[in-house]
Design a protein around this motif. Structure first.
Motif, PDB file in Angstrom:
ATOM      1  N   PHE A 883      44.250 -43.847   4.242  1.00  0.00           N
ATOM      2  CA  PHE A 883      43.091 -43.224   4.767  1.00  0.00           C
ATOM      3  C   PHE A 883      42.943 -42.627   6.448  1.00  0.00           C
ATOM      4  O   PHE A 883      41.955 -41.968   6.683  1.00  0.00           O
ATOM      5  N   ARG A 884      43.839 -43.095   6.796  1.00  0.00           N
ATOM      6  CA  ARG A 884      43.846 -42.763   8.201  1.00  0.00           C
ATOM      7  C   ARG A 884      43.781 -41.183   8.567  1.00  0.00           C
ATOM      8  O   ARG A 884      43.231 -40.715   9.337  1.00  0.00           O
ATOM      9  N   LYS A 885      44.425 -40.562   7.525  1.00  0.00           N
ATOM     10  CA  LYS A 885      44.738 -39.103   7.572  1.00  0.00           C
ATOM     11  C   LYS A 885      43.764 -38.335   6.489  1.00  0.00           C
ATOM     12  O   LYS A 885      43.633 -37.198   6.552  1.00  0.00           O
ATOM     13  N   ARG A 886      43.186 -39.502   5.650  1.00  0.00           N
ATOM     14  CA  ARG A 886      42.288 -38.591   4.660  1.00  0.00           C
ATOM     15  C   ARG A 886      40.901 -39.273   4.457  1.00  0.00           C
ATOM     16  O   ARG A 886      40.777 -40.194   3.664  1.00  0.00           O
ATOM     17  N   PRO A 887      40.003 -38.826   5.326  1.00  0.00           N
ATOM     18  CA  PRO A 887      38.677 -39.458   5.058  1.00  0.00           C
ATOM     19  C   PRO A 887      38.224 -38.935   3.753  1.00  0.00           C
ATOM     20  O   PRO A 887      38.247 -37.902   3.415  1.00  0.00           O
ATOM     21  N   THR A 888      37.632 -39.714   2.985  1.00  0.00           N
ATOM     22  CA  THR A 888      37.159 -39.405   1.765  1.00  0.00           C
ATOM     23  C   THR A 888      35.812 -39.868   1.376  1.00  0.00           C
ATOM     24  O   THR A 888      35.259 -40.664   1.645  1.00  0.00           O
ATOM     25  N   ASP A 889      35.245 -38.975   0.328  1.00  0.00           N
ATOM     26  CA  ASP A 889      33.939 -39.055  -0.229  1.00  0.00           C
ATOM     27  C   ASP A 889      34.123 -39.958  -1.641  1.00  0.00           C
ATOM     28  O   ASP A 889      35.058 -39.169  -2.289  1.00  0.00           O
ATOM     29  N   THR A 890      33.649 -40.913  -2.005  1.00  0.00           N
ATOM     30  CA  THR A 890      33.845 -41.416  -3.215  1.00  0.00           C
ATOM     31  C   THR A 890      32.674 -42.069  -4.073  1.00  0.00           C
ATOM     32  O   THR A 890      31.747 -42.403  -3.350  1.00  0.00           O
ATOM     33  N   ILE A 954      29.563 -42.935  -1.501  1.00  0.00           N
ATOM     34  CA  ILE A 954      30.057 -43.096   0.019  1.00  0.00           C
ATOM     35  C   ILE A 954      31.235 -42.361   0.855  1.00  0.00           C
ATOM     36  O   ILE A 954      31.789 -41.785  -0.001  1.00  0.00           O
ATOM     37  N   HIS A 955      31.144 -42.451   2.170  1.00  0.00           N
ATOM     38  CA  HIS A 955      32.053 -41.981   2.753  1.00  0.00           C
ATOM     39  C   HIS A 955      32.978 -42.695   3.296  1.00  0.00           C
ATOM     40  O   HIS A 955      32.628 -43.918   3.831  1.00  0.00           O
ATOM     41  N   MET A 956      34.283 -42.625   3.182  1.00  0.00           N
ATOM     42  CA  MET A 956      35.206 -43.856   3.844  1.00  0.00           C
ATOM     43  C   MET A 956      36.228 -42.935   4.860  1.00  0.00           C
ATOM     44  O   MET A 956      36.758 -41.788   4.699  1.00  0.00           O
ATOM     45  N   GLU A 957      36.249 -43.523   5.895  1.00  0.00           N
ATOM     46  CA  GLU A 957      36.875 -43.042   7.145  1.00  0.00           C
ATOM     47  C   GLU A 957      37.498 -44.218   8.136  1.00  0.00           C
ATOM     48  O   GLU A 957      36.773 -45.362   7.970  1.00  0.00           O
ATOM     49  N   VAL A 958      38.570 -43.903   8.710  1.00  0.00           N
ATOM     50  CA  VAL A 958      39.154 -44.984   9.687  1.00  0.00           C
ATOM     51  C   VAL A 958      38.685 -44.936  10.762  1.00  0.00           C
ATOM     52  O   VAL A 958      38.796 -43.863  11.457  1.00  0.00           O
ATOM     53  N   VAL A 959      38.005 -45.848  11.389  1.00  0.00           N
ATOM     54  CA  VAL A 959      37.497 -45.848  12.755  1.00  0.00           C
ATOM     55  C   VAL A 959      38.073 -47.030  13.485  1.00  0.00           C
ATOM     56  O   VAL A 959      38.741 -48.086  13.107  1.00  0.00           O
ATOM     57  N   GLU A 960      38.016 -46.967  14.844  1.00  0.00           N
ATOM     58  CA  GLU A 960      38.927 -48.041  15.806  1.00  0.00           C
ATOM     59  C   GLU A 960      37.820 -48.279  16.900  1.00  0.00           C
ATOM     60  O   GLU A 960      37.770 -47.999  17.915  1.00  0.00           O
ATOM     61  N   PRO A 961      36.899 -49.326  16.330  1.00  0.00           N
ATOM     62  CA  PRO A 961      35.787 -49.494  17.209  1.00  0.00           C
ATOM     63  C   PRO A 961      36.434 -50.415  18.448  1.00  0.00           C
ATOM     64  O   PRO A 961      35.981 -50.073  19.417  1.00  0.00           O
ATOM     65  N   GLN A 962      37.336 -51.290  18.117  1.00  0.00           N
ATOM     66  CA  GLN A 962      37.902 -51.809  19.317  1.00  0.00           C
ATOM     67  C   GLN A 962      39.318 -51.555  19.181  1.00  0.00           C
ATOM     68  O   GLN A 962      40.055 -51.216  18.269  1.00  0.00           O
ATOM     69  N   PRO A 963      40.102 -51.126  20.274  1.00  0.00           N
ATOM     70  CA  PRO A 963      41.304 -50.677  20.395  1.00  0.00           C
ATOM     71  C   PRO A 963      42.196 -51.535  19.594  1.00  0.00           C
ATOM     72  O   PRO A 963      42.075 -52.888  19.709  1.00  0.00           O
ATOM     73  N   ASN A 964      43.316 -51.236  19.069  1.00  0.00           N
ATOM     74  CA  ASN A 964      44.336 -51.907  18.293  1.00  0.00           C
ATOM     75  C   ASN A 964      43.631 -52.517  16.980  1.00  0.00           C
ATOM     76  O   ASN A 964      44.381 -53.257  16.334  1.00  0.00           O
ATOM     77  N   PRO A 966      42.080 -50.973  13.953  1.00  0.00           N
ATOM     78  CA  PRO A 966      41.382 -49.783  13.203  1.00  0.00           C
ATOM     79  C   PRO A 966      40.808 -50.603  11.984  1.00  0.00           C
ATOM     80  O   PRO A 966      41.252 -51.733  11.473  1.00  0.00           O
ATOM     81  N   LYS A 967      39.724 -50.039  11.430  1.00  0.00           N
ATOM     82  CA  LYS A 967      39.259 -50.572  10.358  1.00  0.00           C
ATOM     83  C   LYS A 967      38.717 -49.471   9.715  1.00  0.00           C
ATOM     84  O   LYS A 967      38.388 -48.312   9.979  1.00  0.00           O
ATOM     85  N   LEU A 968      38.465 -49.849   8.275  1.00  0.00           N
ATOM     86  CA  LEU A 968      38.031 -48.693   7.580  1.00  0.00           C
ATOM     87  C   LEU A 968      36.291 -48.856   7.524  1.00  0.00           C
ATOM     88  O   LEU A 968      35.923 -49.860   7.366  1.00  0.00           O
ATOM     89  N   GLN A 969      35.779 -47.613   7.635  1.00  0.00           N
ATOM     90  CA  GLN A 969      34.203 -47.580   7.555  1.00  0.00           C
ATOM     91  C   GLN A 969      33.641 -47.237   6.612  1.00  0.00           C
ATOM     92  O   GLN A 969      34.126 -45.899   6.041  1.00  0.00           O
ATOM     93  N   LEU A 970      32.766 -47.639   5.566  1.00  0.00           N
ATOM     94  CA  LEU A 970      32.087 -47.050   4.600  1.00  0.00           C
ATOM     95  C   LEU A 970      30.726 -46.797   5.108  1.00  0.00           C
ATOM     96  O   LEU A 970      29.797 -47.324   5.794  1.00  0.00           O
ATOM     97  N   THR A 971      30.200 -45.444   4.723  1.00  0.00           N
ATOM     98  CA  THR A 971      29.016 -45.217   5.118  1.00  0.00           C
ATOM     99  C   THR A 971      28.211 -44.404   3.970  1.00  0.00           C
ATOM    100  O   THR A 971      29.196 -43.663   3.235  1.00  0.00           O
ATOM    101  N   LEU A 972      26.978 -44.698   3.711  1.00  0.00           N
ATOM    102  CA  LEU A 972      26.142 -44.028   2.759  1.00  0.00           C
ATOM    103  C   LEU A 972      26.138 -42.631   2.935  1.00  0.00           C
ATOM    104  O   LEU A 972      25.793 -42.007   3.892  1.00  0.00           O
ATOM    105  N   ILE A 973      26.403 -41.768   1.912  1.00  0.00           N
ATOM    106  CA  ILE A 973      26.053 -40.426   2.040  1.00  0.00           C
ATOM    107  C   ILE A 973      24.567 -39.994   1.651  1.00  0.00           C
ATOM    108  O   ILE A 973      24.109 -40.542   0.269  1.00  0.00           O
TER     109      ILE A 973
END
Lengths: 973, 241
Positions: A883-890, A954-964, A966-973
């Motif tokens: 998912f790092r390269k592919r933010p997805t809606d699902t 939902i929308h899925m995207e990899v974010v990096e709130p704290q360095p090193n 990374p985590k997958l973030q899920l947000t409601l569309i």
């Protein structure tokens, strides 16, 4: 020379007794130096050219074991008194030290000073045990010095100031670890050192932004005597601390004394305890018992930690625990809230090494000097650890391992030391390595001793193998295997034969691993330690060396292989019985070459008549030649393609129809069809990056093979238990308790579904009836049900009573693992039991010792569980890469309601994670409230609501709130 | 638990094939016809023999051979906890029987018809292997009493812990719950008169363990013979011949 030791000891009952033990002092204990002229040097371990011999003190071993494990330290004499002290203080360090001592590449010698005539020291009056042991160490050092003369320098390494001072007085060379390591001139070794706590003051630079640092943060641990008396009086409770995987500020202590779990909220209540520590807990007054806080997704402290996206858990053991919700509904019901407590003392530490990375920080000015850094563990259950390093610039972008040394009251974080570097952060190999280390999986190559146990290669079936009387030649049978695509360790094969009278002969052949792995050999020991093969997304860590796994044992097509088969012969009476009852569904004959199918028939007949012995069962070792190694997809395609009429395809169809009937019968008995969200990756062959992920598709062919394997396992379980009622290795699945099913019942009640959980049969039936509006609904309910249950475990039959052998999920009274000996050690054990039970080999001596068998079973459970965790962690890792390269809606389904959001399950990718309705800043603003009854979260004005199992986008995207991290973030569309 | 360290030493510093220190003394009870004290490490046993004498209970009298009776008991102070040991409990009845049967086998009872031989053994200090120590003490006492015997009977135990055969288990090793094989032999005749085992052992290992225990018995026999010889010499000296 004889000498009596006498000491007083307190018995379990609390009585004080005097004990007298003999203690023989000897003159035949040798010094271990090959250059020594007096001693027998056959057992010498020290190098002959050594200029310095080190004698280590107990505190050095206890604190600096990481240093000792480094191969730069050699020619060490370990005194038996040191070993004993280490054993009493820390078993894991003891085991590591023993491992070094027995490693033939290391020059560590154990000197039994306690039994040597000249080095034994008697306790003087008024001397404490500790002082006496220190003196014993000094006496032994002195003895070495005198014994070896001037040729070698004997150096006592101790960090005990008093001991060092006395040693110098007695004319012994003594140094502290620091000064010794410095003298070696190896800066990388210095990082391995544990700092004595006196240097704490310097650490202020790391945390100078916290002015209050020196103030006491944690309350004091109670002294051991007070804890013991508190435990006796029932005001403290003892148990193992388990930190919530998903929320590090919440932990549980399972306490036998109150028969419930005590919840511990927050770092200050946890009072410096780590996950796995044995702790003493004091209950908080009841008005401070909290039910609500844990129910919000976010941790309550000021640190920026929160829930991650994870794979959907597969069983109750994986899932985060939740407490019954209350307060939020407005009904204050203090009586039902779970007890909360705080930790007053730590009875036994469970510190080990942790994997993670350093928290990014600016490089300190003079870069060559010593720097302090904060280490962030990858596993969120562990707090940050403060370490000191001289190679900060090298470590900042690396995954490293760190050990914990101490945690004093004034510091927010424990302090530790660097152990080793694993690799670059974000590198897939490094991260996989981390997964393996975290799950205690041995991925090292097999040692030379282990490889020496392999049969000469290339191996083929010899005439000797064929001439063994108990080995049957079944090469004429049309045997084939069905496995996942690309499978190289094929451990089971099947055959199915239509008999002239319209019946079938069915056989299952399992790779005969025990023909190559003999009990007591290094190969067997290694396999029993590893316990299981581990399957990561991109690689496999074998339990047995590759030649065995992929060639000699693997039942590949077109080669002759050894197998373990079973044959059932229905007798004439049986057929009379069948026909007289006109049981048309049973009108097929089965002559089974594996045990499982036969068992299914066997049990069915048993239900109807007492003549259970109408089928005779035969297990045999055999030689087979597989005609085809099919994949599930191929097998399915063959069965579906009506044009194909070749023999293998016909066999497949016949077997499939048999399997369906067996499956039906199994379900009638009450077997549960459970579901889990397994995902499958398509991996790029070049870069090993995941190309696509999706749910693992279960085909009929999978179910067919599974059905035969289940039946085989059940019947072997019966056979071995019959022969060895006290020392069989079986597998059981405990019936879930009411409390465990509670979350499932709450969900089903909210959506108006009536689940009957009184028995597995009732549950299976009501799960079948649970069909909602959409096709995925039923599977979702099954997934929820599955994760309420605990996992099946191996056990030794002598340890439990027969009713406890029950396997709940499969609804059979007995079950074991027999069908995958290449990748599971349990199956190897069962093979040996089965071979002994049919009289073709002797029972190895392990089985005489129930304690040893139990410890093997425990190890297998531990390894099995770790292998699963590692597999899941590997999938999570690859999901993240994908998912790092592919933010997805699902599309996702809500599976859990929280006060500020909900957890969703994404069926397509098999992952689960939190979705926040409120941002963290407005936490608790009260815009949303939870309706516990209906399992809904509603907006205050009632305009909007989400209910459980509802579908959301939902929308899925990899974010990096704290360095090193990374985590997958899920947000409601 | 580790009963044998990787260095090959047991908890008390012995190697697996080593016995504890043994010591014997003849003539500890002057009133008895024969008596002896036998020590194996911290296990200390006293034995006294009366007879051959007139049968006390006429109904038990045997016309063709002597009646051998044996009474075993443990002193209240023999173990750490001072428990009152009821006389005639199952364990001591069993051991009494075992000792009697073992010794009866080597006493030439047919030479002393219509008489009775009483053997009393008392454990003064118990640290494992009491059964063997009692038999050894009783042999010495019988010899001291001048009762005609085919041969000496000696006994020793062996066990199997941490996959190692161990000779002469002490209390700690005995209570490990592993197999405990007690062997009694007639060393000159090379015959086994007692073989007992607690717990289980694979048959091929059992042979090794029995072999080890037999070696132990032989070593004890040599020692007992020395003691007897010494004692005889002393008697000779006292007589002034």
């Amino acid at each position: 020379m004889l000498h009596n030791k006498s000491f007083v000891k307190k018995t379990k009952g609390g009585k004080v007794m005097k004990q007298v033990r003999e203690h023989y002092l000897r003159d035949d204990i040798y010094c271990g130096a090959p250059s020594c002229t007096v001693c027998d040097s056959s057992g010498a371990r020290l190098s002959s050219s050594a200029s310095t011999i080190l004698v280590v003190d107990t505190n050095v071993v206890l604190n600096q074991i990481d240093l000792l494990e480094n191969s730069a330290i050699d020619d060490v004499v370990v005194l038996s008194i040191v070993l004993e002290e280490v054993k009493n203080k820390n078993m894991s360090v003891y085991n590591r030290l023993r491992a070094i001592c027995s490693n033939s590449n290391r020059k560590f010698f154990v000197f039994s000073n306690e039994y040597h005539r000249d080095t034994y020291v008697k306790e003087m009056s008024g001397e404490t045990k500790n002082d006496r042991n220190d003196r014993a160490i000094r006496v032994a050092t002195q003895w070495y010095q005198k014994h070896l003369g001037g040729a070698v320098k004997v150096l006592l390494v101790t960090n005990d100031k008093e001991n060092k001072r006395k040693a110098s007085e007695e004319g012994i060379c003594a140094e502290t670890v620091e000064s010794y390591v410095k003298s070696l001139d190896r800066p990388d070794l210095l990082d391995l050192l544990v700092r004595p706590s006196s240097e704490d003051a310097e650490m202020a630079d790391v945390e100078d932004h916290r002015p209050s640092k020196r103030k006491v943060i944690y309350s004091e641990h109670k002294p051991m005597s007070e804890i013991t008396s508190g435990l006796h009086r029932g005001i403290y409770h003892q148990g193992k601390l388990r930190v919530n995987r998903y929320n590090p500020f919440e932990a549980y202590v399972g306490s036998e004394s109150i028969g419930d779990e005590i919840i511990i909220y927050g770092r200050s209540n946890m009072n410096r305890a780590f996950d796995g520590d044995i702790v003493a807990v004091e209950l908080l007054p009841e008005d401070q018992w909290q039910g609500e806080k844990s129910l919000s997704i976010v941790g309550e402290e000021d640190e920026d930690e929160d829930e991650d996206v994870h794979l959907a858990p597969n069983s109750a053991d994986d899932a985060p625990r939740t407490t019954p919700q209350q307060g939020s509904t407005g009904v204050i019901n203090a009586g039902s809230s779970r007890p909360s407590g705080r930790i007053v003392g730590i009875i036994k530490r469970n510190w080990h090494s942790y994997c993670g990375s350093l928290e990014p920080m600016p490089m300190p000015g003079g870069s060559r000097g010593v720097a302090y850094a904060l280490f962030v563990s990858k596993d969120r259950r562990f707090p940050k650890i403060r370490i000191q390093t001289r190679q900060l610039e090298n470590l900042l972008d690396k995954r490293i391992m760190v050990s914990v040394d101490s945690w004093d009251r004034q510091s927010r974080y424990p302090s530790g030391h660097y152990v080793r570097t694993i690799g670059d952060i974000g590198d897939r190999d490094t991260e996989s390595e981390v997964v393996l280390i975290e799950n205690d999986i041995n991925s090292r190559p097999f040692s030379a001793q282990v490889l020496a146990c392999l049969p000469p290669l290339p191996w083929s079936v010899s005439s000797e193998d064929l001439s063994i009387p108990f080995r049957q030649d079944l090469r004429h049978l049309r045997v084939f295997s069905v496995d996942p695509p690309g499978c190289k360790d094929i451990d089971d094969a099947l055959h199915c034969y239509a008999l002239p009278n319209g019946n079938f002969e069915v056989g299952v052949h399992i790779a005969d691993v025990t023909n190559f792995v003999f009990p007591g050999t290094p190969l067997d020991d290694e396999a029993s330690q590893r316990g299981t093969s581990v399957y990561l997304v991109e690689r496999r860590i074998d339990m047995l060396p590759k030649p065995l796994t992929e060639d000699v044992c693997s039942l590949r097509s077109d080669v002759e292989r050894l197998a373990f088969s079973v044959i059932w012969v229905p007798s004439a009476d049986y057929w009379e019985f069948i026909f007289s009852k006109k049981i048309s569904t049973l009108a097929f004959c089965i002559w089974v070459h594996t045990h499982r199918f036969a068992l299914a028939l066997f049990m069915y007949v048993q239900e109807m008549t007492p003549e259970a012995d109408i089928i005779s069962t035969r297990y045999t070792k055999s030689v087979i030649k597989s005609a085809a190694a099919l994949s599930y997809v191929e097998a399915q395609a063959r069965m579906d393609d009506s044009r194909l009429m070749d023999p293998v395809t016909t066999d497949l169809r016949n077997m499939n129809s048999l399997a369906k009937k067996m499956r039906l019968r199994r379900i009638e008995r009450g077997a549960l069809t459970l579901a889990s969200a397994e995902v499958k990756f398509q991996i790029d062959t070049e870069t090993h990056d995941p190309l696509d992920i999706g749910m693992y598709q279960i085909r009929e062919a999978n179910q067919m093979v599974e059905e035969f394997m289940l039946a085989a396992n059940v019947s072997v379980a019966q056979q071995i238990l019959k022969s060895f009622p006290l020392c069989s290795l079986l597998r059981r699945h405990p019936t879930p308790t009411k409390e465990m099913l509670e979350p499932l019942l709450r969900v089903s009640a909210a959506i108006g579904l009536n689940l009957d959980v009184s028995s597995s049969k009732a549950l299976a039936d009501s799960l079948d009836l649970a069909v909602g509006g959409d096709p995925y609904f039923n599977k979702l309910i099954r997934i929820l049900a599955t994760r309420c249950m605990s996992q099946a475990v191996y056990f030794c039959s002598g340890d439990l009573s027969p009713p406890e052998y029950h396997h709940y999920g499969l609804a059979t009274p007995l079950y074991t693992h027999f069908t995958s000996p290449i990748r599971r050690y349990a199956d190897v054990i069962v093979h040996r039991l089965l071979a002994a039970s049919i009289g073709i080999s002797k029972l190895p001596s392990v089985f005489q010792d129930r304690l040893q068998l139990t410890s093997i079973a425990d190890n297998l459970n531990y390894r099995h569980r770790n292998a699963q965790m590692a597999g899941r962690a590997s999938v999570e890792l690859h999901t993240l890469i994908y998912f790092r390269k592919r933010p997805t809606d699902t599309e996702a389904r809500i599976v859990k309601i929280r006060s500020n959001g909900f957890f969703v399950f994404v069926p397509k990718y098999g992952i689960e994670g939190p979705v926040y309705l409120t941002t963290r800043a407005e936490k608790g603003s009260g815009e949303w409230y939870v309706d516990e009854q209906e399992q809904k979260i509603k907006k205050m004005d009632g305009s909007f609501s989400y209910s459980i199992l509802q579908t959301v986008q939902i929308h899925m995207e990899v974010v990096e709130p704290q360095p090193n991290r990374p985590k997958l973030q899920l947000t409601l569309i | 638990m580790e009963y044998v360290s990787p260095e090959g030493l047991r908890l008390d510093g012995r190697r697996p094939m080593e016995m504890r220190q043994i010591r014997a003394e003849i003539g500890a009870v002057s009133k008895a016809d024969g008596s002896a004290v036998f020590e194996m490490g911290n296990t200390k046993v006293i034995a006294a023999v009366y007879g051959p004498r007139e049968v006390q209970n006429r109904s038990q009298q045997l016309s063709d051979k002597a009646l051998v009776r044996c009474e075993y008991n443990m002193a209240n102070f023999s173990t750490g906890d001072r428990m009152r040991k009821p006389k005639g409990d199952r364990r001591s009845t069993e051991i009494s029987l075992v000792i009697r049967q073992t010794l009866e086998e080597c006493i030439l009872t047919h030479l002393m018809p219509r008489s009775q031989i009483d053997i009393y053994v008392q454990v003064l200090q118990a640290d494992g292997g009491t059964r063997s120590a009692c038999i050894n003490a009783a042999t010495l006492a019988l010899a001291d009493a001048g009762i005609p015997m085919r041969d000496l009977v000696t006994s020793c135990s062996a066990g199997y812990l941490n996959s190692t055969p161990l000779l002469d288990l002490n209390y700690v090793e005995d209570s490990a719950g592993g197999p405990d094989v007690t062997v009694g032999i007639l060393p000159k005749l090379d015959k086994v008169t007692l073989l007992q085992m607690d717990s289980k052992l694979p048959i091929d290992i059992l042979e090794n363990v029995i072999q080890l225990a037999t070696e132990g018995c032989k070593a004890i026999a040599n020692y007992i013979r020395e003691i007897l010889l010494e004692n005889t010499k002393e008697l000779e000296y006292r007589r002034g011949s």
